[in-house]
Design a protein around this motif. Structure first.
Motif, PDB file in Angstrom:
ATOM      1  N   TYR A  19       0.827  -1.212   0.000  1.00 33.29           N
ATOM      2  CA  TYR A  19       0.000   0.000   0.000  1.00 33.29           C
ATOM      3  C   TYR A  19       0.860   1.260   0.000  1.00 33.29           C
ATOM      4  O   TYR A  19       0.471   2.286  -0.564  1.00 33.29           O
ATOM      5  CB  TYR A  19      -0.927   0.011   1.222  1.00 33.29           C
ATOM      6  N   ASP A  23      -1.635   4.027  -4.709  1.00 29.85           N
ATOM      7  CA  ASP A  23      -2.486   5.185  -4.445  1.00 29.85           C
ATOM      8  C   ASP A  23      -3.601   4.775  -3.489  1.00 29.85           C
ATOM      9  O   ASP A  23      -4.789   4.866  -3.798  1.00 29.85           O
ATOM     10  CB  ASP A  23      -3.059   5.727  -5.752  1.00 29.85           C
ATOM     11  N   ASP A  25      -4.537   4.923   0.818  1.00 27.79           N
ATOM     12  CA  ASP A  25      -4.193   5.460   2.132  1.00 27.79           C
ATOM     13  C   ASP A  25      -4.642   4.495   3.223  1.00 27.79           C
ATOM     14  O   ASP A  25      -5.830   4.166   3.315  1.00 27.79           O
ATOM     15  CB  ASP A  25      -4.873   6.806   2.360  1.00 27.79           C
ATOM     16  N   GLU A 274      -3.830  -4.396  -6.448  1.00 33.16           N
ATOM     17  CA  GLU A 274      -4.191  -3.446  -7.502  1.00 33.16           C
ATOM     18  C   GLU A 274      -5.430  -3.912  -8.263  1.00 33.16           C
ATOM     19  O   GLU A 274      -6.281  -3.104  -8.640  1.00 33.16           O
ATOM     20  CB  GLU A 274      -3.016  -3.264  -8.452  1.00 33.16           C
TER      21      GLU A 274
END
Length: 320
Positions: A19, A23, A25, A274
């Motif tokens: 992570y 992109d 958080d 992803e």
């Protein structure tokens, strides 16, 4: 994307490292013993929780990443589903078919997206092996050998009521992959040896096509031996082999010696995470949903039943 991680162990650390390069958080982390050290280690600007239900209620999450022991999965998926939060769930989906099917029902009723982390499907070498044409399938062989996993909190891997043992926790990687690559399995025959901690097992698979598979999994290797993975596909028109221990990474010799780097910018863990995030963004269904997780678990439980009985077990016999 804003994610909350359930757990702070080995798999949570693996996902956290990925992570950090995506992109995504990490905005919350939960662990019964407190995740403060984990949050500090990865320098996350994240809220700390000691239970997942509260984290799902209070944190603004796009999805929950469940990296906790297998026997906790149903409870945590239920907490996320109640809050309307999508879930990435580490494999195996559950320890029993009853709990696995309940997870599938809970996710479907809440209309959340759920993906099970069968990471081998996303490893570039395994994906490439599946794509190569060896002609009519003959024999598939996969091995996954390691020392006993000592990193489990409260030694939960040694409790087979929680981990399921070497077939459910480790061999399931290759059982799932071989069925994904070569189609439905009709029956299995398994043998194993084990003591309080170490366990070593082999599974012979009969595919619906008539092809034969062989899976070997071990938690009985010496501590000095790292995880070793091997794959072989043999057909009437070719042979594909992969040996993880012999894989040669990119290397450069310069004046100071040898510099070694991975030839892959994205490993299987990055690729599967992803993929899940892209599914959330597009509204597509993940490649490995609840049903795929249940199918893989059924194979592992069939192997467990065969080893207990000392006789072949048909997949159709293994039901919730």
């Amino acid at each position: 994307m804003r994610v909350g991680i359930a757990g702070t162990g080995f798999m949570a650390q693996t996902h956290a490292a990925e992570y950090a390069e995506m992109d995504v958080d990490v905005v919350a982390v939960s662990s019964p013993s407190g995740p403060g050290g984990f949050i500090d280690e990865f320098d996350f600007d994240a809220a700390a929780y000691t239970d997942v239900e509260t984290m799902c209620d209070e944190a603004d999450l796009d999805f929950l990443d469940v990296c906790t022991p297998t026997h906790t999965h149903l409870e945590l998926v239920t907490a996320a589903a109640t809050a309307g939060i999508d879930v990435f769930l580490e494999k195996p989906i559950a320890g029993s078919l009853e709990e696995a099917e309940e997870i599938a029902t809970v996710a479907a009723d809440a209309d959340i997206t759920l993906m099970v982390g069968h990471v081998v499907r996303f490893m570039p070498n395994y994906r490439r092996a599946r794509e190569l044409d060896v002609g009519e399938a003959g024999v598939a062989r996969a091995r996954r050998l390691s020392p006993f996993p000592e990193w489990g909190s409260a030694d939960w891997f040694a409790d087979r009521e929680k981990s399921g043992g070497v077939f459910v926790d480790l061999a399931i990687h290759d059982l799932d992959y071989l069925q994904w690559a070569w189609g439905d399995v009709e029956r299995v025959f398994a043998r194993r040896t084990r003591d309080d901690r170490a366990e070593h097992g082999i599974v012979t698979l009969r595919f619906a096509s008539g092809a034969v598979g062989y899976v070997e999994a071990s938690w009985a290797q010496p501590e000095s031996r790292p995880l070793t993975a091997e794959l072989e596909f043999a057909g009437d028109d070719g042979l594909v082999e992969f040996a993880g221990a012999e894989e040669a990474p990119f290397a450069v010799w310069d004046g100071d010696g040898m510099v070694v780097e991975s030839p892959l910018a994205r490993d299987g863990y990055r690729r599967e995470l992803e993929h899940f995030v892209s599914c959330l963004e597009s509204g597509a269904e993940p490649d490995v949903g609840a049903e795929a997780g249940i199918d893989a678990l059924r194979l592992a439980l069939a192997a467990e039943r065969s080893a207990d009985r000392g006789e072949p077990v048909a997949l159709e016999e293994v039901r919730a």
